[in-house]
Design an enzyme around this catalytic site. Structure first.
Site, PDB file in Angstrom:
ATOM      1  N   LYS A  75       0.829  -1.199   0.000  1.00  0.00           N
ATOM      2  CA  LYS A  75       0.000   0.000   0.000  1.00  0.00           C
ATOM      3  C   LYS A  75       0.867   1.254   0.000  1.00  0.00           C
ATOM      4  O   LYS A  75       1.937   1.275   0.613  1.00  0.00           O
ATOM      5  CB  LYS A  75      -0.904   0.020   1.236  1.00  0.00           C
ATOM      6  CG  LYS A  75      -2.209  -0.751   1.116  1.00  0.00           C
ATOM      7  CD  LYS A  75      -3.039  -0.559   2.373  1.00  0.00           C
ATOM      8  CE  LYS A  75      -4.378  -1.280   2.274  1.00  0.00           C
ATOM      9  NZ  LYS A  75      -5.269  -0.673   1.279  1.00  0.00           N
ATOM     10  N   LYS A  83      -6.718   5.331   5.167  1.00  0.00           N
ATOM     11  CA  LYS A  83      -7.507   4.304   5.852  1.00  0.00           C
ATOM     12  C   LYS A  83      -7.528   4.545   7.356  1.00  0.00           C
ATOM     13  O   LYS A  83      -8.562   4.373   8.008  1.00  0.00           O
ATOM     14  CB  LYS A  83      -6.930   2.912   5.546  1.00  0.00           C
ATOM     15  CG  LYS A  83      -7.747   1.783   6.155  1.00  0.00           C
ATOM     16  CD  LYS A  83      -7.297   0.427   5.663  1.00  0.00           C
ATOM     17  CE  LYS A  83      -8.193  -0.682   6.193  1.00  0.00           C
ATOM     18  NZ  LYS A  83      -7.834  -2.020   5.660  1.00  0.00           N
ATOM     19  N   ARG A  86      -9.979   7.308   7.880  1.00  0.00           N
ATOM     20  CA  ARG A  86     -11.361   6.874   7.617  1.00  0.00           C
ATOM     21  C   ARG A  86     -11.893   5.972   8.723  1.00  0.00           C
ATOM     22  O   ARG A  86     -13.074   6.050   9.087  1.00  0.00           O
ATOM     23  CB  ARG A  86     -11.405   6.150   6.260  1.00  0.00           C
ATOM     24  CG  ARG A  86     -12.746   5.565   5.882  1.00  0.00           C
ATOM     25  CD  ARG A  86     -12.801   5.218   4.406  1.00  0.00           C
ATOM     26  NE  ARG A  86     -11.583   4.580   3.943  1.00  0.00           N
ATOM     27  CZ  ARG A  86     -11.336   3.282   4.006  1.00  0.00           C
ATOM     28  NH1 ARG A  86     -12.253   2.470   4.533  1.00  0.00           N
ATOM     29  NH2 ARG A  86     -10.203   2.782   3.548  1.00  0.00           N
ATOM     30  N   ASP A 102      -3.441  -5.067   6.167  1.00  0.00           N
ATOM     31  CA  ASP A 102      -3.322  -5.372   4.739  1.00  0.00           C
ATOM     32  C   ASP A 102      -2.357  -4.421   4.027  1.00  0.00           C
ATOM     33  O   ASP A 102      -2.480  -4.194   2.825  1.00  0.00           O
ATOM     34  CB  ASP A 102      -4.692  -5.345   4.063  1.00  0.00           C
ATOM     35  CG  ASP A 102      -5.356  -3.971   4.152  1.00  0.00           C
ATOM     36  OD1 ASP A 102      -4.907  -3.135   4.963  1.00  0.00           O
ATOM     37  OD2 ASP A 102      -6.326  -3.737   3.400  1.00  0.00           O
ATOM     38  N   ARG A 135      -9.783 -16.177   6.637  1.00  0.00           N
ATOM     39  CA  ARG A 135     -11.143 -15.993   6.132  1.00  0.00           C
ATOM     40  C   ARG A 135     -11.298 -16.802   4.849  1.00  0.00           C
ATOM     41  O   ARG A 135     -10.611 -16.555   3.863  1.00  0.00           O
ATOM     42  CB  ARG A 135     -11.413 -14.510   5.856  1.00  0.00           C
ATOM     43  CG  ARG A 135     -11.383 -13.635   7.096  1.00  0.00           C
ATOM     44  CD  ARG A 135     -11.680 -12.192   6.773  1.00  0.00           C
ATOM     45  NE  ARG A 135     -11.599 -11.343   7.946  1.00  0.00           N
ATOM     46  CZ  ARG A 135     -11.798 -10.029   7.943  1.00  0.00           C
ATOM     47  NH1 ARG A 135     -12.102  -9.424   6.786  1.00  0.00           N
ATOM     48  NH2 ARG A 135     -11.704  -9.334   9.052  1.00  0.00           N
ATOM     49  N   HIS A 150      -8.235 -15.984   2.340  1.00  0.00           N
ATOM     50  CA  HIS A 150      -7.421 -14.895   2.873  1.00  0.00           C
ATOM     51  C   HIS A 150      -6.754 -15.336   4.175  1.00  0.00           C
ATOM     52  O   HIS A 150      -7.421 -15.850   5.077  1.00  0.00           O
ATOM     53  CB  HIS A 150      -8.271 -13.659   3.157  1.00  0.00           C
ATOM     54  CG  HIS A 150      -8.737 -12.957   1.920  1.00  0.00           C
ATOM     55  ND1 HIS A 150      -9.124 -11.635   1.910  1.00  0.00           N
ATOM     56  CD2 HIS A 150      -8.856 -13.375   0.642  1.00  0.00           C
ATOM     57  CE1 HIS A 150      -9.474 -11.273   0.694  1.00  0.00           C
ATOM     58  NE2 HIS A 150      -9.328 -12.325  -0.098  1.00  0.00           N
ATOM     59  N   GLU A 169      -0.865  -9.977   4.396  1.00  0.00           N
ATOM     60  CA  GLU A 169      -2.087 -10.627   3.908  1.00  0.00           C
ATOM     61  C   GLU A 169      -1.736 -11.502   2.708  1.00  0.00           C
ATOM     62  O   GLU A 169      -1.116 -11.034   1.754  1.00  0.00           O
ATOM     63  CB  GLU A 169      -3.133  -9.597   3.495  1.00  0.00           C
ATOM     64  CG  GLU A 169      -4.429 -10.262   3.015  1.00  0.00           C
ATOM     65  CD  GLU A 169      -5.446  -9.268   2.469  1.00  0.00           C
ATOM     66  OE1 GLU A 169      -6.600  -9.306   2.917  1.00  0.00           O
ATOM     67  OE2 GLU A 169      -5.069  -8.457   1.602  1.00  0.00           O
TER      68      GLU A 169
END
Length: 260
Positions: A75, A83, A86, A102, A135, A150, A169
C-alpha cells in the site's frame, strides 16, 4: 535516525508559538514512516521467497506444480494514512501496526481448488509463520460472488538493528477466481462503486460460471490423476520370475520324489 518527540504546543504540524509548519518535525516523521513501511516491503520479500522456494521444490520433486504465478503489492503511504483517518484509528505507528493488517499483500494463483489447501498448509506449517486470521471466502463466498482464501500471517523480519514481526495478507485463489475478481475490481473502479443493477447481476452470474468451471476442472484433474496412478503403479512392472522359481521349489519339496 533522530528520535521524534512530539511538541505539545504544536497542532496538526503547525507550531503553536509562531503559527508556522515545523519542518524539522515533519522531516523526522517522514523518515520514521518510510522506515516503518520498509519493514512491510521486507516482509513481502520474505513471503515471496518462501513461495518461490515451494514453487521450485514442486518443479524438482513432483510431476505437478500447483503455483501458477505470484503477485505482491505494498500500500502507498497515502492509502495507509487515508484508511487510518477513515477508520478513526489513532494516528501513530503502533496503532497502524495493530489495526491495518493489509499494508503488505501477496497473492498466489493456482490451477485447481484443491491446490489452495495444499499451498495454505505448506505455508502455515512453517515454523516462523504465525496465522493471525483466516477468512475462507470459498466455502463462504461474499454476496457479490467473490471467492478467495485470505490469510493474515505474521513473519519475522531481521533488520540490521532489530527483529520485527510484520503482518502480511496472503490471498490464495484459482485462475478463474482471480480473473473474475480482476474484472469485478475494474468495473467497480470505473463506476466508482455505483455499479448499475444489470451489471451487478451479470457479475453474479459470471461468478457462478467461474465456480462451475473450477468444479469441472477439478473433476478432470482427479480423473487424470487416477488414470496416471493406474498406469504408473510400480507393482505392475515387478519381475515375478523370482517368486515363481521360489514357489516351484517349495512345491517340489512338499510333493517329494516322483512315484512315491
Amino acid at each position: 535516525m533522530k528520535p521524534w518527540h512530539p511538541d505539545t504546543t504544536a497542532v496538526d504540524g503547525f507550531s503553536g508559538a509562531a503559527g508556522r509548519i515545523d519542518v524539522e518535525h515533519v522531516h523526522v516523521l517522514r523518515e520514521q514512516f518510510v522506515d516503518f513501511m520498509l519493514g512491510y516491503k521486507f516482509a513481502i520479500d520474505e513471503i515471496t521467497t518462501k513461495i518461490n522456494i515451494l514453487r521450485e521444490d514442486f518443479n524438482s520433486t513432483h510431476e505437478y506444480n500447483p503455483i501458477e504465478h505470484v503477485r505482491s503489492r505494498l500500500k502507498s503511504p497515502e492509502s495507509v494514512l487515508e484508511k487510518v483517518q477513515r477508520k478513526n484509528y489513532p494516528m501513530n505507528l503502533a496503532a497502524i501496526r495493530e489495526n491495518v493488517l493489509d499494508i503488505a499483500g501477496v497473492r498466489v494463483v493456482c490451477s485447481f481448488i484443491s491446490d489452495i489447501a495444499a499451498i495454505r498448509d505448506r505455508l502455515v506449517g512453517q515454523e516462523d509463520i504465525t496465522v493471525l486470521e483466516e477468512r475462507d471466502y470459498i466455502a463462504h463466498r461474499k454476496p457479490n460472488g467473490y471467492q478467495s482464501l485470505h490469510l493474515i500471517v505474521s513473519i519475522p523480519v531481521f533488520r540490521s538493528a532489530r527483529t520485527e514481526r510484520i503482518p502480511v495478507e496472503i490471498q490464495i485463489r484459482t485462475i478463474a477466481m482471480d480473473f473474475w475478481a480482476s474484472l469485478e475490481h475494474k468495473i467497480y473502479y470505473k463506476y466508482r462503486g455505483e455499479v448499475p443493477p444489470n451489471l451487478r447481476s451479470d457479475l453474479a452470474q459470471a461468478a457462478e460460471v467461474a465456480t462451475q468451471l473450477d468444479e469441472k476442472m477439478e473433476a478432470l484433474h482427479h480423473q487424470v490423476d487416477r488414470t496416471a496412478q493406474v498406469r504408473t503403479n510400480p507393482a505392475d512392472s515387478l519381475d515375478l520370475s523370482g517368486l515363481y522359481r521360489s514357489l516351484a521349489a517349495d512345491r517340489s519339496t512338499h510333493l517329494g520324489p516322483p512315484g512315491l
